[in-house]
Scaffold this motif. Structure first.
Motif, PDB file in Angstrom:
ATOM      1  N   ARG A   1       0.838  -1.205   0.000  1.00  0.00           N
ATOM      2  CA  ARG A   1       0.000   0.000   0.000  1.00  0.00           C
ATOM      3  C   ARG A   1       0.874   1.257   0.000  1.00  0.00           C
ATOM      4  O   ARG A   1       0.414   2.347  -0.381  1.00  0.00           O
ATOM      5  CB  ARG A   1      -0.913  -0.001   1.228  1.00  0.00           C
TER       6      ARG A   1
ATOM      7  N   ARG B   1      -6.401  -3.634  -1.895  1.00  0.00           N
ATOM      8  CA  ARG B   1      -5.956  -2.288  -2.212  1.00  0.00           C
ATOM      9  C   ARG B   1      -4.442  -2.227  -2.402  1.00  0.00           C
ATOM     10  O   ARG B   1      -3.936  -1.480  -3.252  1.00  0.00           O
ATOM     11  CB  ARG B   1      -6.413  -1.326  -1.118  1.00  0.00           C
ATOM     12  N   ALA B   2      -3.720  -3.009  -1.623  1.00  0.00           N
ATOM     13  CA  ALA B   2      -2.257  -3.034  -1.756  1.00  0.00           C
ATOM     14  C   ALA B   2      -1.838  -3.626  -3.105  1.00  0.00           C
ATOM     15  O   ALA B   2      -0.918  -3.106  -3.765  1.00  0.00           O
ATOM     16  CB  ALA B   2      -1.646  -3.838  -0.609  1.00  0.00           C
TER      17      ALA B   2
ATOM     18  N   ARG C   1      -2.382  -1.086  -5.746  1.00  0.00           N
ATOM     19  CA  ARG C   1      -1.291  -0.111  -5.739  1.00  0.00           C
ATOM     20  C   ARG C   1      -0.074  -0.673  -6.476  1.00  0.00           C
ATOM     21  O   ARG C   1       0.571   0.030  -7.270  1.00  0.00           O
ATOM     22  CB  ARG C   1      -0.923   0.255  -4.297  1.00  0.00           C
TER      23      ARG C   1
END
Length: 400
Positions: free
Chosen positions: A183, A237-238, A241
């Motif tokens: 992240r 989400r990481a 990214r």
């Protein structure tokens, strides 16, 4: 009994938690010989679909086992192996088969009794990269990557670190291991990547999930690795990214974000990019790997079609014949390959959840389950070998 006109090919996958593929094949062969007579000629070819047990299966088929010490998923040293074969006719050089589960699998996590100490946010694939680097230094010209049984959701970044890639935050500091740290990813430095020019990478996997989204690596497989719903969201989400930074810094179309919604594109959206906690994405993006269905590729690698020449029956199998079997697992792949040669196929298994029509549609004439002769599941696991020999005698009666 008269001499049989052809041999029997025995090509099972493992019975997870009970017998390896090679052990299954040996017990089936023993049962056939004991009942049908010594004149039964059997050809054992243990198989795997790229997941846990792939190295053991290809070693049983004639590859050499190469062991070395690498980093386990929790950071502890472990002894792991890959399979090696010198160049054959028409090949550019040696082939190595690297199984992610050997170095970075769930079975490599520390445990207390029967309780596995999951590490969904910090587990790493670093050891898999160390196996790849070892094979490259040894001169491998083709590396087959079996992706399955992963303990990590780090997008394959641990593997790439071991190959010389650096994952940096906004201050230029190395990120700690694991998927959660991604992240904070700001830059990817590939200047130190080990020389892999001229090395062909092949992903052998039956997983077709993309990297991101509801069918992605975190959402589908994170809970199996101990991730809570909140941790699944964080890992998703990481990984997004990671895909976005890869797209920005290396021209890889990975993901775009609009109004808070991440949409995978390009490499991140490719089938298999979500395999092994996103390791498939790193293989595709940084190693330019080719994705191949695991069982089909491994059958080619092991020369399965050549073993069928003159055969009268193929016996395949795995621990459970179920809906997953029909989605490209080893028995379905073996049956499809045998069908092309017009050879009938039967299967052995611990239990069978498929009906006759489903089995026949997959090219399997009949299934013989341990639970059919022993209703106690615990005894099926502990006594699988002798029970398989009993099933093999039934197969000899009905098919030989």
């Amino acid at each position: 009994m008269s001499q049989l006109s052809g041999h029997v090919v025995i090509a099972p996958d493992k019975f997870r938690g009970s017998l390896s593929a090679a052990e299954v094949a040996a017990h089936v062969a023993a049962g056939l010989r004991a009942h049908a007579g010594r004149e039964v000629v059997t050809v054992a070819l243990p198989v795997a679909d790229g997941g846990d047990g792939t190295v053991e299966a290809v070693v049983a088929a004639g590859f050499t086992r190469v062991e070395t010490e690498v980093t386990g998923p929790a950071g502890d040293p472990v002894r792991a192996a890959y399979a090696w074969r010198e160049a054959g006719a028409g090949e550019r050089g040696p082939t190595a088969v690297v199984e992610l589960a050997e170095a970075s699998g769930l079975r490599r996590l520390p445990s207390e009794g029967e309780d596995v100490r999951f590490a969904p946010l910090t587990a790493t694939t670093h050891g898999t990269g160390e196996l790849i680097a070892h094979a490259v230094r040894r001169g491998a010209r083709r590396i087959v990557l079996g992706l399955g049984g992963s303990a990590s959701t780090d997008g394959g970044t641990g593997m790439m670190r071991a190959l010389g890639v650096r994952f940096l935050d906004a201050d230029g500091r190395e990120l700690p291991p694991g998927g959660a740290a991604l992240r904070d990813l700001e830059k990817i430095d590939i200047s130190g990547l080990v020389a892999v020019d001229g090395v062909e990478f092949v992903i052998a996997s039956d997983v077709d999930n993309p990297l991101l989204g509801p069918q992605g690596a975190a959402a589908v497989y994170g809970p199996q690795k101990g991730a809570s719903p909140q941790e699944v969201d964080l890992l998703g989400r990481a990984l997004a990214r990671f895909a976005a930074v890869a797209a920005h810094t290396h021209g890889l179309v990975g993901a775009i974000e609009h109004d808070g919604v991440v949409r995978p594109m390009g490499v991140a959206a490719q089938p298999g990019a979500g395999a092994a906690g996103g390791t498939g994405f790193a293989d595709l993006a940084f190693l330019r790997a080719e994705f191949r269905p695991g069982i089909d590729y491994l059958l080619d690698l092991l020369g399965f079609q050549e073993r069928l020449d003159g055969a009268r029956l193929v016996i395949t199998g795995e621990g459970a014949l179920d809906e997953q079997t029909l989605r490209g697992k080893a028995p379905a792949g073996v049956a499809a390959a045998a069908a092309k040669a017009g050879i009938p196929v039967v299967a052995v298994c611990g239990r069978c959840d498929l009906g006759e029509e489903e089995l026949n549609a997959a090219g399997i004439t009949a299934a013989y389950a341990l639970t059919g002769i022993e209703p106690d599941p615990a005894l099926c696991v502990s006594g699988a070998g002798p029970l398989l020999e009993r099933l093999a005698r039934e197969i000899a009666d009905e098919h030989l």
